[in-house]
Every structure is written in structure tokens, then in C-alpha cells.
Design a protein around this motif. Structure first.
Motif, mmCIF file in Angstrom:
data_model
loop_
_atom_site.group_PDB
_atom_site.id
_atom_site.type_symbol
_atom_site.label_atom_id
_atom_site.label_comp_id
_atom_site.label_asym_id
_atom_site.label_seq_id
_atom_site.Cartn_x
_atom_site.Cartn_y
_atom_site.Cartn_z
ATOM 1 N N SER A 32 0.295 -0.832 0.151
ATOM 2 C CA SER A 32 0.166 0.492 0.103
ATOM 3 C C SER A 32 0.954 1.166 0.386
ATOM 4 C CB SER A 32 -0.784 0.059 1.421
ATOM 5 O OG SER A 32 0.022 0.295 2.359
ATOM 6 N N ARG A 33 0.320 2.491 -0.287
ATOM 7 C CA ARG A 33 1.233 3.262 0.082
ATOM 8 C C ARG A 33 1.258 3.865 1.050
ATOM 9 N NH1 ARG A 33 -2.164 7.471 -3.758
ATOM 10 N NH2 ARG A 33 -4.193 6.026 -2.514
ATOM 11 N N ASN A 34 0.776 4.182 2.199
ATOM 12 C CA ASN A 34 0.538 4.161 3.911
ATOM 13 C C ASN A 34 0.614 2.803 4.080
ATOM 14 O OD1 ASN A 34 0.748 5.114 6.319
ATOM 15 N ND2 ASN A 34 -1.515 5.753 6.227
ATOM 16 N N THR A 35 2.067 2.642 5.099
ATOM 17 C CA THR A 35 2.636 1.212 5.846
ATOM 18 C C THR A 35 2.110 1.590 7.251
ATOM 19 O OG1 THR A 35 4.719 1.636 6.011
ATOM 20 C CG2 THR A 35 3.820 0.605 3.808
ATOM 21 N N ALA A 36 2.030 2.245 7.411
ATOM 22 C CA ALA A 36 1.790 2.516 9.576
ATOM 23 C C ALA A 36 0.936 1.826 9.968
ATOM 24 C CB ALA A 36 1.642 4.153 9.485
ATOM 25 N N THR A 37 0.408 1.474 9.776
ATOM 26 C CA THR A 37 -0.651 0.431 9.865
ATOM 27 C C THR A 37 -0.442 -1.046 10.213
ATOM 28 O OG1 THR A 37 -2.364 0.557 8.042
ATOM 29 C CG2 THR A 37 -3.289 2.379 9.335
ATOM 30 N N ILE A 38 -0.007 -1.788 8.738
ATOM 31 C CA ILE A 38 0.718 -2.596 9.180
ATOM 32 C C ILE A 38 1.984 -3.104 9.412
ATOM 33 C CG2 ILE A 38 1.796 -4.383 7.222
ATOM 34 C CD1 ILE A 38 -1.600 -4.592 6.807
ATOM 35 N N ASP A 39 2.411 -1.754 9.897
ATOM 36 C CA ASP A 39 3.352 -1.702 10.959
ATOM 37 C C ASP A 39 3.568 -1.665 12.160
ATOM 38 O OD1 ASP A 39 5.894 -1.538 8.040
ATOM 39 O OD2 ASP A 39 6.019 0.289 8.204
ATOM 40 N N ASN A 40 2.359 -1.100 12.623
ATOM 41 C CA ASN A 40 2.348 -1.274 13.792
ATOM 42 C C ASN A 40 1.669 -2.978 13.667
ATOM 43 O OD1 ASN A 40 2.591 1.328 13.891
ATOM 44 N ND2 ASN A 40 1.207 1.875 13.652
ATOM 45 N N LEU A 41 1.189 -3.821 13.469
ATOM 46 C CA LEU A 41 1.075 -4.795 13.952
ATOM 47 C C LEU A 41 2.622 -5.357 14.668
ATOM 48 C CD1 LEU A 41 -1.063 -5.794 10.886
ATOM 49 C CD2 LEU A 41 -1.923 -5.293 13.165
ATOM 50 N N ASN A 42 3.326 -5.035 14.240
ATOM 51 C CA ASN A 42 4.680 -6.270 14.400
ATOM 52 C C ASN A 42 4.619 -7.714 14.554
ATOM 53 O OD1 ASN A 42 6.130 -3.582 15.522
ATOM 54 N ND2 ASN A 42 4.368 -3.199 17.459
ATOM 55 N N LEU A 43 4.264 -7.481 13.200
ATOM 56 C CA LEU A 43 3.673 -9.505 13.295
ATOM 57 C C LEU A 43 4.726 -9.928 12.108
ATOM 58 C CD1 LEU A 43 0.063 -9.892 12.090
ATOM 59 C CD2 LEU A 43 0.923 -10.369 14.207
ATOM 60 N N SER A 44 5.848 -10.715 12.444
ATOM 61 C CA SER A 44 6.905 -11.392 12.564
ATOM 62 C C SER A 44 6.996 -11.645 10.815
ATOM 63 C CB SER A 44 8.188 -12.485 13.078
ATOM 64 O OG SER A 44 6.915 -13.418 12.819
ATOM 65 N N ASN A 45 5.921 -12.392 10.379
ATOM 66 C CA ASN A 45 5.786 -13.207 8.234
ATOM 67 C C ASN A 45 4.829 -12.088 7.625
ATOM 68 O OD1 ASN A 45 3.200 -13.151 10.455
ATOM 69 N ND2 ASN A 45 2.863 -14.711 9.304
#
Length: 226
Positions: A32-45
Motif C-alpha cells: 500500500s502507499r501508507n504502511t503505518a497500520t501494517i507496521d504497527n502490527l509487529n507481526l514477524s511474517n
């Protein structure tokens, strides 16, 4: 464990779907253009990659990632979308181009990029809309969006025929109303009968197993109008 690429993961169905795959043990590349929401999940895979699908030069990031981290791609979910809600008389050529760049050209470009990494048993799922189904109820203000969603339906049907010997399946889910930010843009104030996580659960199962039953098909996933 499968290697999954999902576009449009910053919000809505794509965000919920990326989590669903990752939490069930699959490797996910979330685009996605904005990755902040995914980054904040802190899931290793799950890896978030900032890519603008309307910019062809950005797509090299995707192929570079797959080349360096994975040896193949199992599932691609073309979920990213753009909507402009305007009366037809006010839609500009730029409006149409902007919508088609994401909803059609972007889908075609990333699919073309990833097919060489896919093997027999692979599945490309493209998210369309009931607004793109011929004969379905149409709504004012959505000329660019609905016509683009109709275009990717035909694109997927053609790709299924063109690649039928490869064992890669191409299918479309034409979804109805789901409670997302995009629905609010199209129908302000409307309350949908389904949430984004509920639809993500359906897409998750279809992406994993639907290619055993369908290829070149459009499934209408809707229990309401709109």
C-alpha cells in the motif's frame, strides 16, 4: 505456509485480510502507499512495502522483494482500489485516468509482474464490485469506479484463458456493501450488513481453496443493495 501478496492493505478489507493470513502462519507481503497500520502490527511474517500502483517505477520494489526473500508466489489478491464520487458531468479526464490507473492498470501491471513467480496451483484473486457486474443496479456518481471494476472482470476472464495451461487460476470476487472507508465515500451514512473482517474471512478461504473449483469466474458476494 504460503507466500501471499495483497495490495491495498492500509485499511478496510485488505488490512484485515493481511492480518488473517499472517496470523494463520502464511508469509505476507502487504502493499500500500501508507504502511503505518501494517507496521504497527509487529507481526514477524508480514512485510509492509510502500508502493504506489499508479506509478510503474514503484513496482520494481515488489519484484526485488520476491527475488531476494521468496522463490515463488502462491496467491495474489488485487484488493487496492480508488473511488471518486462525482456526477458524470463533473468527472474530468484526469478523474477517469486516476481511477483506472489504480483499479485497472495497476491490477494489470502487478499481475503481469508476478505471474513469472507463480506455479501451477497459484491463484490470482481480483476484488471487484457489484457495480461492475453487467445488469446489476448502478448508482449515480460512480461512473469511473464502476466502469473500472467492470474492466478488471473482463481482464481476469481473458487471463484465465491465456494462462489456462499454466495451472494458475484467475478469479474475481464482486463484492457488495462492506463497512469500510470506501463505502462511506460512495454511500455516506449507509450502514452495511458486513464488516471488513467478516469479508476478509471469506476472501481468505476463497483465496486458499477457490482455485480448486473456479477459473475465469466472477462470484457475486453480496447480500444487500447496494
Amino acid at each position: 505456509m504460503k507466500n501471499i501478496i495483497i495490495t491495498g492493505t492500509s485499511r478496510g478489507i485488505g488490512f484485515a485480510l493481511a492480518q488473517h493470513f499472517a496470523k494463520n502462519g502464511h508469509n505476507v507481503l502487504a502493499i500500500s502507499r501508507n504502511t503505518a497500520t501494517i507496521d504497527n502490527l509487529n507481526l514477524s511474517n508480514i512485510t509492509a512495502l510502500s508502493v504506489d500502483l499508479s506509478e510503474s517505477s514503484d513496482l520494481k520494489k515488489v519484484s526485488d522483494f520476491v527475488n531476494s526473500k521468496w522463490d515463488h508466489v502462491d496467491i495474489v489478491v488485487n484488493n487496492a482500489g480508488m473511488l471518486i464520487n462525482k456526477p458524470f458531468s463533473e468527472l474530468t479526464e484526469k478523474d477517469f485516468i486516476d481511477v483506472y490507473k489504480v483499479n485497472v492498470f495497476g491490477v494489470a501491471a502487478i499481475t503481469k509482474l508476478l505471474i513469472p513467480f507463480m506455479q501451477s496451483g497459484g491463484h490470482v484473486v481480483t476484488m471487484s464490485s457489484m457495480g461492475g457486474i453487467q445488469g446489476s443496479m448502478k448508482f449515480p456518481g460512480l461512473a469511473a469506479y464502476s466502469s473500472a471494476k467492470g474492466a478488471v472482470i473482463t481482464l481476469s476472464e481473458v487471463l484465465a484463458e491465456e494462462y489456462k495451461e499454466s495451472g494458475i487460476a484467475f478469479n474475481v470476487l464482486a463484492i457488495g456493501a462492506v463497512q469500510t472507508e470506501m463505502l462511506e465515500e460512495a454511500f455516506p451514512g449507509y450502514q452495511a450488513p458486513l464488516s471488513a473482517p467478516q469479508m476478509a474471512d471469506y476472501v481468505y478461504n476463497f483465496a486458499l481453496t477457490g482455485n480448486q473449483f473456479y477459473n475465469g469466474k466472477v462470484l457475486q458476494v453480496s447480500n444487500s443493495t447496494p
